[in-house]
Design a protein around this motif. Structure first.
Motif, PDB file in Angstrom:
ATOM      1  N   GLY A  50       0.821  -1.209   0.000  1.00 18.56           N
ATOM      2  CA  GLY A  50       0.000   0.000   0.000  1.00 18.56           C
ATOM      3  C   GLY A  50       0.850   1.252   0.000  1.00 18.56           C
ATOM      4  O   GLY A  50       0.547   2.227  -0.711  1.00 18.56           O
ATOM      5  N   GLN A  51       1.921   1.231   0.764  1.00 15.21           N
ATOM      6  CA  GLN A  51       2.828   2.375   0.800  1.00 15.21           C
ATOM      7  C   GLN A  51       3.493   2.585  -0.557  1.00 15.21           C
ATOM      8  O   GLN A  51       3.620   3.716  -1.038  1.00 15.21           O
ATOM      9  CB  GLN A  51       3.875   2.151   1.897  1.00 15.21           C
ATOM     10  N   ARG A  52       3.892   1.502  -1.185  1.00 16.41           N
ATOM     11  CA  ARG A  52       4.508   1.627  -2.509  1.00 16.41           C
ATOM     12  C   ARG A  52       3.496   2.148  -3.530  1.00 16.41           C
ATOM     13  O   ARG A  52       3.845   2.953  -4.412  1.00 16.41           O
ATOM     14  CB  ARG A  52       5.040   0.265  -2.956  1.00 16.41           C
ATOM     15  N   LEU A  53       2.260   1.709  -3.422  1.00 13.32           N
ATOM     16  CA  LEU A  53       1.228   2.137  -4.363  1.00 13.32           C
ATOM     17  C   LEU A  53       1.039   3.649  -4.310  1.00 13.32           C
ATOM     18  O   LEU A  53       1.049   4.322  -5.355  1.00 13.32           O
ATOM     19  CB  LEU A  53      -0.091   1.431  -4.045  1.00 13.32           C
ATOM     20  N   VAL A  54       0.864   4.204  -3.115  1.00 12.57           N
ATOM     21  CA  VAL A  54       0.601   5.641  -3.027  1.00 12.57           C
ATOM     22  C   VAL A  54       1.867   6.456  -3.266  1.00 12.57           C
ATOM     23  O   VAL A  54       1.792   7.616  -3.697  1.00 12.57           O
ATOM     24  CB  VAL A  54      -0.028   6.012  -1.670  1.00 12.57           C
ATOM     25  N   SER A  55       3.030   5.868  -3.006  1.00 10.73           N
ATOM     26  CA  SER A  55       4.280   6.614  -3.176  1.00 10.73           C
ATOM     27  C   SER A  55       4.731   6.665  -4.628  1.00 10.73           C
ATOM     28  O   SER A  55       5.295   7.670  -5.074  1.00 10.73           O
ATOM     29  CB  SER A  55       5.393   5.985  -2.326  1.00 10.73           C
ATOM     30  N   GLU A  56       4.482   5.624  -5.387  1.00  9.81           N
ATOM     31  CA  GLU A  56       5.035   5.509  -6.728  1.00  9.81           C
ATOM     32  C   GLU A  56       4.044   5.848  -7.831  1.00  9.81           C
ATOM     33  O   GLU A  56       4.439   5.950  -9.000  1.00  9.81           O
ATOM     34  CB  GLU A  56       5.564   4.078  -6.931  1.00  9.81           C
ATOM     35  N   HIS A  57       2.766   6.043  -7.498  1.00 15.85           N
ATOM     36  CA  HIS A  57       1.752   6.262  -8.531  1.00 15.85           C
ATOM     37  C   HIS A  57       0.890   7.471  -8.168  1.00 15.85           C
ATOM     38  O   HIS A  57      -0.013   7.371  -7.335  1.00 15.85           O
ATOM     39  CB  HIS A  57       0.879   5.013  -8.711  1.00 15.85           C
ATOM     40  N   ASP A  58       1.158   8.592  -8.824  1.00 14.53           N
ATOM     41  CA  ASP A  58       0.432   9.827  -8.521  1.00 14.53           C
ATOM     42  C   ASP A  58      -1.057   9.713  -8.829  1.00 14.53           C
ATOM     43  O   ASP A  58      -1.874  10.387  -8.193  1.00 14.53           O
ATOM     44  CB  ASP A  58       1.028  10.989  -9.317  1.00 14.53           C
ATOM     45  N   TRP A  59      -1.427   8.881  -9.791  1.00 15.21           N
ATOM     46  CA  TRP A  59      -2.837   8.792 -10.193  1.00 15.21           C
ATOM     47  C   TRP A  59      -3.727   8.266  -9.067  1.00 15.21           C
ATOM     48  O   TRP A  59      -4.947   8.466  -9.074  1.00 15.21           O
ATOM     49  CB  TRP A  59      -2.989   7.910 -11.426  1.00 15.21           C
ATOM     50  N   VAL A  60      -3.121   7.596  -8.066  1.00 16.95           N
ATOM     51  CA  VAL A  60      -3.907   7.048  -6.955  1.00 16.95           C
ATOM     52  C   VAL A  60      -4.438   8.169  -6.056  1.00 16.95           C
ATOM     53  O   VAL A  60      -5.527   8.051  -5.492  1.00 16.95           O
ATOM     54  CB  VAL A  60      -3.044   6.068  -6.130  1.00 16.95           C
ATOM     55  N   LEU A  61      -3.674   9.254  -5.931  1.00 16.22           N
ATOM     56  CA  LEU A  61      -3.997  10.285  -4.950  1.00 16.22           C
ATOM     57  C   LEU A  61      -5.358  10.948  -5.169  1.00 16.22           C
ATOM     58  O   LEU A  61      -6.134  11.071  -4.219  1.00 16.22           O
ATOM     59  CB  LEU A  61      -2.884  11.331  -4.904  1.00 16.22           C
ATOM     60  N   VAL A  81       6.618   2.861  10.192  1.00 14.42           N
ATOM     61  CA  VAL A  81       7.114   3.723   9.124  1.00 14.42           C
ATOM     62  C   VAL A  81       6.206   3.678   7.892  1.00 14.42           C
ATOM     63  O   VAL A  81       5.886   4.718   7.296  1.00 14.42           O
ATOM     64  CB  VAL A  81       8.553   3.325   8.735  1.00 14.42           C
ATOM     65  N   ALA A  82       5.761   2.486   7.494  1.00 18.81           N
ATOM     66  CA  ALA A  82       4.981   2.363   6.254  1.00 18.81           C
ATOM     67  C   ALA A  82       3.657   3.116   6.365  1.00 18.81           C
ATOM     68  O   ALA A  82       3.296   3.897   5.470  1.00 18.81           O
ATOM     69  CB  ALA A  82       4.739   0.897   5.934  1.00 18.81           C
ATOM     70  N   LEU A  83       2.921   2.907   7.440  1.00 20.35           N
ATOM     71  CA  LEU A  83       1.652   3.607   7.605  1.00 20.35           C
ATOM     72  C   LEU A  83       1.868   5.111   7.726  1.00 20.35           C
ATOM     73  O   LEU A  83       1.074   5.907   7.218  1.00 20.35           O
ATOM     74  CB  LEU A  83       0.921   3.077   8.840  1.00 20.35           C
TER      75      LEU A  83
END
Length: 455
Positions: A50-61, A81-83
């Protein structure tokens, strides 16, 4: 435990921090490779991915912002750290409004990767409004002051009732943990019950470091023929989403429906949430109507908890658990709950209202580990095992020692009116009896209290 903490705490797998613990890093890489080979993820992966998803993909925001315009986080000091990175990303880059509540002084889950410093980092941001709460509505003024002395740092906390009297006792007991438990049962509990009209066993808690100490305490309490509830790893059943939901349904049916405590809407929403397979809107409406009728029919002024749980299971719950394989682990805890409530079980006499007391029972003495006690409150708290070698362990790294101090602080701050701290000056280890003295936390607290009184 170290492997899990390592994976949760170090997210950049190419960093120096990851490679500095070479053996753990190798174990983690091998474990994760085997998971991927078999097409599986574990619970830690859910957060890490989940952390990688929101960090690496701007379209999710923007999608998250549209669905969840407000993010509320309770007990922020328990985040890892991840949360923490997910929160920062969706709040400060994704435009989601953030409301976070926490207390770094109650950060006691470092072994899971939690870090209270993350909350402090959040509070120090210029784009975050920090609100420091200082009024304590639970504890008498003397206990509030003692808790700050236990931390060794001033926080400016004040009791909302500064004139309320409190008991703070340092009690040396012979015969180690067994003697401490015996003293609590024979002396402290009867005196506490007599000290305040209407006080019941449920207003009293005995706190200890781990389940082994809990076994000693439970044996002494059982020998005295006192009703008790254990809230630790040896409790009759574990607190999981399903058992918590059952307890909340019990609270509603035992009279909570009059004041919407808890709210029926919340119980219904949580029921739908247990369905992992998607159900249609029509199916959901039918389920909610059936559940509402069932709960309405189970409202009673008095009754045994086992009859309520049996009716709830027969009415709808067993069918849900059979249809949802993902609930298998939780279903096991529901079975354990039923076994504990059955005739001859440890909770056979528990009534419906008591089952609805999620922090224990109003008519049963509460036995809890210090970790389990966080978030609870009682008139009288008895802490046992306050010896060097137990709390804290004799050899602890500075960070671990600070967390042990916070654990001691959490125990102190559970008490409204009385706190009794029991010790013997020694601990029994595999190597024999070690006379290392009482906990240094007690030495420091008593010295600071004496200094304050002298002043």
């Amino acid at each position: 435990m170290d492997l899990g903490r390592h994976r949760r705490s170090i997210l950049d797998r190419t960093s120096e921090a990851w490679t500095s613990e070479e053996e753990l890093a190798a174990w983690a890489e091998g474990y994760e490779a085997e998971l991927r080979r078999t097409g599986l993820v574990d619970f830690d992966d859910l957060v890490i991915f989940g952390q990688r998803l929101v960090s690496e993909h701007d379209w999710v925001l923007p999608l998250l912002q549209a669905k969840f315009p407000v993010l509320a986080v309770d007990e922020y000091q328990d985040l890892g750290v991840a949360l923490h990175r997910i929160v920062k990303r969706v709040a400060f880059d994704g435009g989601v409004r953030l409301f976070a509540v926490g207390d770094p002084d109650q950060s006691i889950y470092g072994f899971t990767g939690a870090d209270g410093a993350l909350l402090q980092e959040l509070a120090e941001r210029e784009d975050v409004e920090r609100v420091q709460l200082q009024l304590n509505y639970r504890s008498a003024s003397r206990i509030v002051s003692a808790s700050e002395m236990a931390l060794g740092e001033a926080r400016g906390y004040q009791s909302n009732d500064p004139d309320r009297q409190a008991v703070i006792a340092f009690v040396e007991c012979d015969d180690g943990l067994e003697g401490q438990a015996a003293h609590a049962v024979a002396e402290i509990i009867p005196a506490a019950l007599a000290a305040k009209p209407g006080r019941a066993l449920g207003d009293i808690a005995i706190l200890y470091r781990d389940y082994r100490a809990g076994d000693v305490v439970a044996e002494a309490v059982a020998a005295a023929d006192l009703d008790f509830v254990r809230v630790d790893t040896v409790a009759p059943y574990r607190k999981v989403a399903l058992t918590n939901w059952i307890e909340d349904c019990a609270a509603w049916c035992a009279g909570g429906w009059r004041e919407a405590r808890p709210q029926l809407r919340g119980l219904l929403d949580r029921w739908i949430g247990f369905h992992r397979a998607r159900i249609s809107d029509a199916q959901a409406r039918t389920e909610l109507q059936s559940l509402t009728r069932l709960l309405w029919s189970l409202r009673v002024e008095e009754g045994l908890a086992r009859d309520f749980v049996a009716s709830l299971r027969d009415g709808m719950l067993d069918a849900l658990m059979a249809a949802e394989p993902s609930l298998a682990d939780q279903s096991e805890q529901v079975d354990r709950m039923s076994t504990a409530l059955a005739a001859g079980g440890p909770l056979a006499d528990l009534d419906l209202a008591s089952l609805g007391g999620r922090d224990g029972s109003p008519v049963h003495l509460n036995l809890l580990t210090l970790h389990s006690a966080k978030g609870c409150e009682y008139d009288v708290v008895i802490m046992v095992g306050l010896d060097l070698g137990s709390l804290p362990w004799r050899s602890e790294l500075p960070a671990v020692r600070r967390e042990s101090r916070r654990l001691f602080y959490v125990g102190l701050t559970r008490a409204r009116d009385e706190i009794h701290m029991l010790y013997s000056g020694y601990v029994d280890t595999r190597g024999g009896r070690m006379y290392w003295g009482r906990s240094p936390f007690l030495n420091e607290l008593e010295a600071r209290m004496q200094e304050a009184e002298d002043e």
